[in-house]
Design an enzyme around this catalytic site. Structure first.
Site, PDB file in Angstrom:
ATOM      1  N   HIS A   1      23.301 -33.650  11.846  1.00 37.70           N
ATOM      2  CA  HIS A   1      24.619 -33.141  11.434  1.00 37.70           C
ATOM      3  C   HIS A   1      25.372 -34.246  10.699  1.00 37.70           C
ATOM      4  O   HIS A   1      25.259 -35.410  11.034  1.00 37.70           O
ATOM      5  CB  HIS A   1      25.430 -32.692  12.658  1.00 37.70           C
ATOM      6  CG  HIS A   1      26.527 -31.744  12.298  1.00 37.70           C
ATOM      7  ND1 HIS A   1      27.759 -32.177  11.875  1.00 37.70           N
ATOM      8  CD2 HIS A   1      26.544 -30.401  12.251  1.00 37.70           C
ATOM      9  CE1 HIS A   1      28.509 -31.121  11.601  1.00 37.70           C
ATOM     10  NE2 HIS A   1      27.809 -30.033  11.818  1.00 37.70           N
TER      11      HIS A   1
ATOM     12  N   ASP B   1      22.701 -24.472  14.735  1.00 40.10           N
ATOM     13  CA  ASP B   1      21.695 -23.523  14.229  1.00 40.10           C
ATOM     14  C   ASP B   1      20.399 -23.517  15.020  1.00 40.10           C
ATOM     15  O   ASP B   1      19.563 -22.635  14.819  1.00 40.10           O
ATOM     16  CB  ASP B   1      21.377 -23.862  12.759  1.00 40.10           C
ATOM     17  CG  ASP B   1      22.593 -23.600  11.889  1.00 40.10           C
ATOM     18  OD1 ASP B   1      23.067 -24.535  11.226  1.00 40.10           O
ATOM     19  OD2 ASP B   1      23.104 -22.453  11.931  1.00 40.10           O
TER      20      ASP B   1
HETATM   21  C1  SDX Z   1      25.570 -26.704   9.514  1.00 38.55           C
HETATM   22  O1  SDX Z   1      29.217 -29.697   8.222  1.00 38.55           O
HETATM   23  C2  SDX Z   1      29.223 -28.788   9.100  1.00 38.55           C
HETATM   24  O2  SDX Z   1      30.122 -28.716   9.930  1.00 38.55           O
HETATM   25  C3  SDX Z   1      28.118 -27.775   8.997  1.00 38.55           C
HETATM   26  C4  SDX Z   1      27.993 -26.810  10.155  1.00 38.55           C
HETATM   27  C5  SDX Z   1      29.166 -25.882  10.237  1.00 38.55           C
HETATM   28  O3  SDX Z   1      29.474 -25.387  11.329  1.00 38.55           O
HETATM   29  O4  SDX Z   1      29.714 -25.570   9.149  1.00 38.55           O
HETATM   30  O5  SDX Z   1      27.900 -27.509  11.401  1.00 38.55           O
HETATM   31  C6  SDX Z   1      26.753 -25.940   9.999  1.00 38.55           C
HETATM   32  O6  SDX Z   1      25.363 -26.785   8.341  1.00 38.55           O
HETATM   33  C7  SDX Z   1      24.737 -27.439  10.522  1.00 38.55           C
HETATM   34  C8  SDX Z   1      23.557 -28.215   9.848  1.00 38.55           C
HETATM   35  C9  SDX Z   1      22.420 -27.204   9.614  1.00 38.55           C
HETATM   36  N1  SDX Z   1      21.346 -27.881   8.786  1.00 38.55           N
HETATM   37  C10 SDX Z   1      20.154 -28.155   9.315  1.00 38.55           C
HETATM   38  O7  SDX Z   1      19.867 -28.023  10.508  1.00 38.55           O
HETATM   39  C11 SDX Z   1      19.139 -28.667   8.299  1.00 38.55           C
HETATM   40  C12 SDX Z   1      18.424 -29.896   8.867  1.00 38.55           C
HETATM   41  N2  SDX Z   1      19.431 -30.994   8.968  1.00 38.55           N
HETATM   42  C13 SDX Z   1      19.459 -31.934   7.894  1.00 38.55           C
HETATM   43  O8  SDX Z   1      19.185 -31.476   6.615  1.00 38.55           O
HETATM   44  C14 SDX Z   1      20.546 -32.981   8.026  1.00 38.55           C
HETATM   45  O9  SDX Z   1      20.545 -33.381   9.335  1.00 38.55           O
HETATM   46  C15 SDX Z   1      21.961 -32.653   7.612  1.00 38.55           C
HETATM   47  C16 SDX Z   1      22.044 -32.318   6.180  1.00 38.55           C
HETATM   48  C17 SDX Z   1      22.500 -31.548   8.433  1.00 38.55           C
HETATM   49  C18 SDX Z   1      22.809 -33.875   7.901  1.00 38.55           C
HETATM   50  O10 SDX Z   1      22.235 -34.939   7.274  1.00 38.55           O
HETATM   51  P1  SDX Z   1      22.904 -36.399   7.447  1.00 38.55           P
HETATM   52  O11 SDX Z   1      23.541 -36.558   8.765  1.00 38.55           O
HETATM   53  O12 SDX Z   1      23.752 -36.643   6.239  1.00 38.55           O
HETATM   54  O13 SDX Z   1      21.718 -37.335   7.506  1.00 38.55           O
HETATM   55  P2  SDX Z   1      20.957 -37.886   6.240  1.00 38.55           P
HETATM   56  O14 SDX Z   1      20.573 -36.737   5.354  1.00 38.55           O
HETATM   57  O15 SDX Z   1      21.743 -39.012   5.661  1.00 38.55           O
HETATM   58  O16 SDX Z   1      19.644 -38.469   6.946  1.00 38.55           O
HETATM   59  C19 SDX Z   1      19.723 -39.626   7.792  1.00 38.55           C
HETATM   60  C20 SDX Z   1      18.295 -39.858   8.234  1.00 38.55           C
HETATM   61  C21 SDX Z   1      17.294 -39.758   7.084  1.00 38.55           C
HETATM   62  O17 SDX Z   1      16.169 -40.520   7.442  1.00 38.55           O
HETATM   63  P3  SDX Z   1      16.011 -42.019   6.756  1.00 38.55           P
HETATM   64  O18 SDX Z   1      16.074 -41.810   5.252  1.00 38.55           O
HETATM   65  O19 SDX Z   1      17.168 -42.834   7.282  1.00 38.55           O
HETATM   66  O20 SDX Z   1      14.655 -42.511   7.231  1.00 38.55           O
HETATM   67  O21 SDX Z   1      17.911 -38.823   9.158  1.00 38.55           O
HETATM   68  C22 SDX Z   1      16.851 -38.063   8.594  1.00 38.55           C
HETATM   69  C23 SDX Z   1      16.859 -38.325   7.105  1.00 38.55           C
HETATM   70  O22 SDX Z   1      15.564 -38.135   6.568  1.00 38.55           O
HETATM   71  N3  SDX Z   1      17.145 -36.667   8.909  1.00 38.55           N
HETATM   72  C24 SDX Z   1      16.233 -35.813   9.364  1.00 38.55           C
HETATM   73  C25 SDX Z   1      16.929 -34.628   9.603  1.00 38.55           C
HETATM   74  N4  SDX Z   1      18.223 -34.789   9.292  1.00 38.55           N
HETATM   75  C26 SDX Z   1      18.347 -36.058   8.854  1.00 38.55           C
HETATM   76  N5  SDX Z   1      14.915 -35.964   9.589  1.00 38.55           N
HETATM   77  C27 SDX Z   1      14.282 -34.866  10.057  1.00 38.55           C
HETATM   78  N6  SDX Z   1      14.875 -33.666  10.322  1.00 38.55           N
HETATM   79  C28 SDX Z   1      16.201 -33.526  10.109  1.00 38.55           C
HETATM   80  N7  SDX Z   1      16.771 -32.381  10.363  1.00 38.55           N
END
Ligand code: SDX
Length: 393
Positions: free
Chosen positions: A271, A328
């Protein structure tokens, strides 16, 4: 001492718009709507009461709630020409673009309530959206399964009416299961607002140009469609079904995620704000246990989800990245148990988030201080250079 959170004058605005609607503490896993903890609202309130709270800022009195409920019930019907709108879509159309198109089309049917600065009009548009979006969502479902549309039955509550229009048939009476209605009402409460996330920021940004409420909400629906945002609840089911097809091998899937295999993420985890367990996920997990626990023979996908969560929560890779289940992760399993097809889950997210979007639009349109308006950028392109004729390129 005023009961409101205030910032010291030295607070540097990072460009984010301020808001008095929802408070999140991502590290502590706190979520409050207008100051009320989500745990209390989930346990004691209803979706229509939470909608009132988010939009008007206070919990309603009995009389206010009855009036609000009655005004919504009087607007659940669609203009007959709008019903014809659905016949223009291909049968296998995804319901999210159908919903965003139909909500945008509302502004062509209600040209009398588009002025964003005419309070009675904004109130009428608010009620029309809360009343008609569930009907539009049910019609998008009926269109996708080739079944006849049902008119709303205003003797039912908002959620019950939606369930009956979605799963009922004109040829026979449809009894809404109170347990299903209660579960859906709770999920809508948990999705009702979440500060300035991607889709809510979209609603505020579009509205900051003084575009009308219908157009702004339609834009929010499109932003929610993305798999990194609202589309994640459906992506979680696709992920769990993929693991089941591969023999339920959770460990090998987790390795694929850690190896950053292209397009392989732990959907429903992580998140932008919560770097702790999403408080909504905790509540939803209990509901999933309750609803899915009733399924005879258990639910294999729930077992896979729990095994996945257990593995991830004990694995350094996810712990150091502060990746926890978000709203989710379990939601899709409940929607599936309630009888909805996967591609409909994000529409259900939109139904829950609608009052939050409306509340943010109304806050923004009346308070220039909270308008995002026009974010500036950091330019990283070429410095100034002169044009070169084609012959010299
Ligand atoms: C919603 O904003 C809100 O409030 C949204 C929401 C709402 O109520 O409106 O809460 C609803 O959108 C919830 C999120 C639903 N999305 C998912 O579940 C999709 C999977 N999650 C990711 O795509 C991701 O976690 C995000 C986009 C939600 C958040 O990403 P961040 O916190 O900005 O983290 P990042 O993209 O900067 O990643 C940091 C690290 C990375 O690894 P490194 O490059 O440091 O090695 O964490 C990894 C990322 O690759 N990472 C994941 C991951 N999420 C981040 N690795 C594996 N699986 C994941 N889900």
């Amino acid at each position: 001492s005023t009961g409101y959170i205030t910032y010291d004058p030295g607070f540097v605005n990072t460009g984010a718009a301020s808001s008095a609607i929802t408070y999140i503490d991502g590290d502590a896993g706190i979520l409050r709507y207008r100051g009320y903890p989500i745990e209390q609202l989930a346990e004691k309130s209803t979706f229509i009461e939470v909608s009132y709270l988010l939009i008007y800022g206070e919990l309603p009195t009995e009389a206010q709630l009855a009036d609000f409920t009655g005004r919504i019930q009087r607007h659940t019907l669609l203009h007959e020409d709008l019903k014809a709108f659905f016949s223009g879509f291909p049968r296998d159309a995804h319901p999210m673009p159908v919903l965003s198109s139909a909500v945008s089309a509302l502004s062509t049917f209600y040209q009398d309530s588009l002025n964003p600065f005419d309070e009675p009009n904004v109130e009428l548009s608010t009620i029309r959206l809360l009343a008609k979006v569930p009907t539009l969502a049910a019609y998008a479902y009926k269109k996708s399964v080739g079944q006849p549309l049902l008119y709303p039955d205003n003797s039912l509550g908002l959620v019950e009416n939606f369930l009956r229009m979605t799963f009922g048939f004109p040829a026979e009476p449809y009894e809404v299961d109170p347990a299903v209605a209660k579960a859906l009402d709770l999920l809508f409460i948990l999705h009702a607002d979440h500060e300035q996330n991607c889709s809510t920021s979209t609603v505020r940004l579009v509205g900051s140009s003084e575009a009308n409420l219908f157009a702004s909400i339609s834009a929010g629906i499109n932003a929610l469609f993305g798999p990194l945002h609202g589309g994640a609840n459906a992506a979680v089911l696709d992920m769990l079904e993929g693991i089941r097809t591969d023999g339920g091998d959770v460990a090998s899937f987790v390795n694929r995620v850690k190896n950053k295999e292209k397009g392989v993420k732990l959907m429903g985890f992580g998140h932008r704000v919560y770097k702790n367990y999403d408080p909504r996920a905790k509540i939803i997990k209990n509901t999933a246990d309750e609803i899915l626990g009733k399924i005879s023979g258990g639910d294999q996908l729930l077992d896979i989800a729990k095994a996945l969560e257990e593995t991830a929560l004990s694995d350094e890779y996810f712990i150091e990245r502060k990746l926890y289940p978000n709203v989710d992760f379990y939601t899709g399993l409940i929607y599936r148990a309630l009888g909805f097809p996967t591609k409909f889950y994000t529409v259900l997210f939109a139904l829950g988030r609608l009052p939050g979007w409306i509340a943010h639009w109304r806050e923004m349109i009346n308070d220039p201080q909270t308008k995002i308006g026009r974010p500036r950028q950091i330019y990283t392109g070429h410095a100034a250079r002169d044009y070169r004729p084609l012959s010299e390129r």
